[in-house]
Design an enzyme around this catalytic site. Structure first.
Site, PDB file in Angstrom:
ATOM      1  N   HIS A  25      -2.135   0.741   7.208  1.00  0.00           N
ATOM      2  CA  HIS A  25      -2.598   0.716   5.818  1.00  0.00           C
ATOM      3  C   HIS A  25      -2.846   2.131   5.314  1.00  0.00           C
ATOM      4  CE1 HIS A  25      -4.237  -0.980   2.197  1.00  0.00           C
ATOM      5  NE2 HIS A  25      -5.404  -0.373   2.355  1.00  0.00           N
ATOM      6  N   HIS A  39      -6.039   1.171  -3.877  1.00  0.00           N
ATOM      7  CA  HIS A  39      -5.041   0.728  -2.898  1.00  0.00           C
ATOM      8  C   HIS A  39      -4.547  -0.682  -3.180  1.00  0.00           C
ATOM      9  CE1 HIS A  39      -8.251  -1.155   0.038  1.00  0.00           C
ATOM     10  NE2 HIS A  39      -8.707  -1.125  -1.184  1.00  0.00           N
ATOM     11  N   CYS A  56       0.812  -1.223   0.000  1.00  0.00           N
ATOM     12  CA  CYS A  56       0.000   0.000   0.000  1.00  0.00           C
ATOM     13  C   CYS A  56       0.840   1.266   0.000  1.00  0.00           C
ATOM     14  CB  CYS A  56      -0.973  -0.013   1.180  1.00  0.00           C
ATOM     15  SG  CYS A  56      -0.201  -0.059   2.830  1.00  0.00           S
TER      16      CYS A  56
END
Length: 281
Positions: A235, A247, A190
């Protein structure tokens, strides 16, 4: 406060010269310049191939070497300052790159002929040194200093960017496999997606999501627009528009698009609600 080992090269026996007075070490060294010669080099927190990777360095990226032992080099990347261990065979003397790979992935051929067996595959962001050009059946190739040829249309001169929209760059990685610590077109995580996409438009960004969580300007959830970042614990995602999250994620194990509200609901059961929103423009 203890220095972050990811961004500061220090051990009890050895440390970077720039850290004198900040850490204790038996010896301080300036380090020697070098660059990555492998297509993708895994950077680990320890000199142990069984350990997971923190990040990756790409062909042609420059670094500083502080130590070499048992087949590993202890290094610090120039672009983002990340410190770790990579196989010594994957680094070589400094080079002066002329071009950067601008396609998500491309091949190196032994000569200017796409029908020949490829000798390597390079990721977007990789740096190469072009020493000549050739054309075969209307396709232009760049000839590389170390030998081989790449498709000229897949390259941009160093310093030139594909535009100023990093979200458009990130979108080109859709369906790329998710890889923890990945930072290439062959596998990406990510925060790697955020950093590599920004690098392609000439913007520096920290490597990991906890570092990126203080990058840019804090905004509210109701203010989200294209290019803003959304953070959860561990994240980060990119807003492609007001309703769509782009993402690299462990749910699909790819870079994917997802309705933002649906993503918040799906992620919430395991990682709770978003922890912050940032604008980096």
């Amino acid at each position: 406060m203890e220095l972050d080992r990811r961004l500061n090269a220090f051990r009890p026996d050895l440390a970077a010269e720039a850290l004198k007075g900040q850490v204790e070490a038996a010896r301080f060294v300036k380090g020697e310049p070098a660059c990555v010669v492998a297509a993708v080099a895994p950077l680990r927190p320890h000199a142990d191939p069984a350990r997971g990777i923190d990040t990756q360095l790409l062909r042609g990226e420059s670094l500083r070497v502080f130590d070499r032992a048992n087949g590993f080099a202890w290094v610090q990347a120039d672009w983002d300052g990340y410190v770790g261990y990579l196989p010594e065979a994957m680094i070589g003397p400094p080079v002066e790159p002329t071009h950067r790979i601008a396609a998500p992935r491309t091949f190196v051929y032994p000569e200017a002929e796409l029908r020949k067996p490829v000798t390597a595959a390079l990721s977007m962001g990789s740096l190469v040194t072009v020493v000549g050009e050739a054309e075969t059946r209307g396709t232009r190739y760049f000839m590389l200093a170390e030998g081989g040829a790449v498709i000229a249309a897949h390259c941009l001169p160093v310093g030139q960017t594909p535009g100023d929209d990093y979200v458009a760059v990130a979108a080109r990685f859709v369906e790329t496999p998710y890889l923890w610590g990945g930072r290439s077109g062959f596998g990406i995580d990510c925060s790697g997606l955020v950093q590599l996409s920004l690098m392609m438009i000439g913007r520096k960004a920290p490597r990991d999501s906890d570092m990126q969580a203080s990058f840019g300007q804090e905004i509210g959830r109701d203010d989200l627009r294209r290019g803003d970042l959304v953070f959860w614990k561990g994240h980060v995602g990119i807003m492609e528009d007001e309703a769509t999250l782009l993402h690299a994620n462990g749910h699909t194990m790819t870079v994917s698009r997802e309705n933002f509200e649906a993503a918040v609901k799906r992620i919430g059961w395991l990682y709770d609600q978003p922890t912050g929103y940032r604008r980096i423009a």
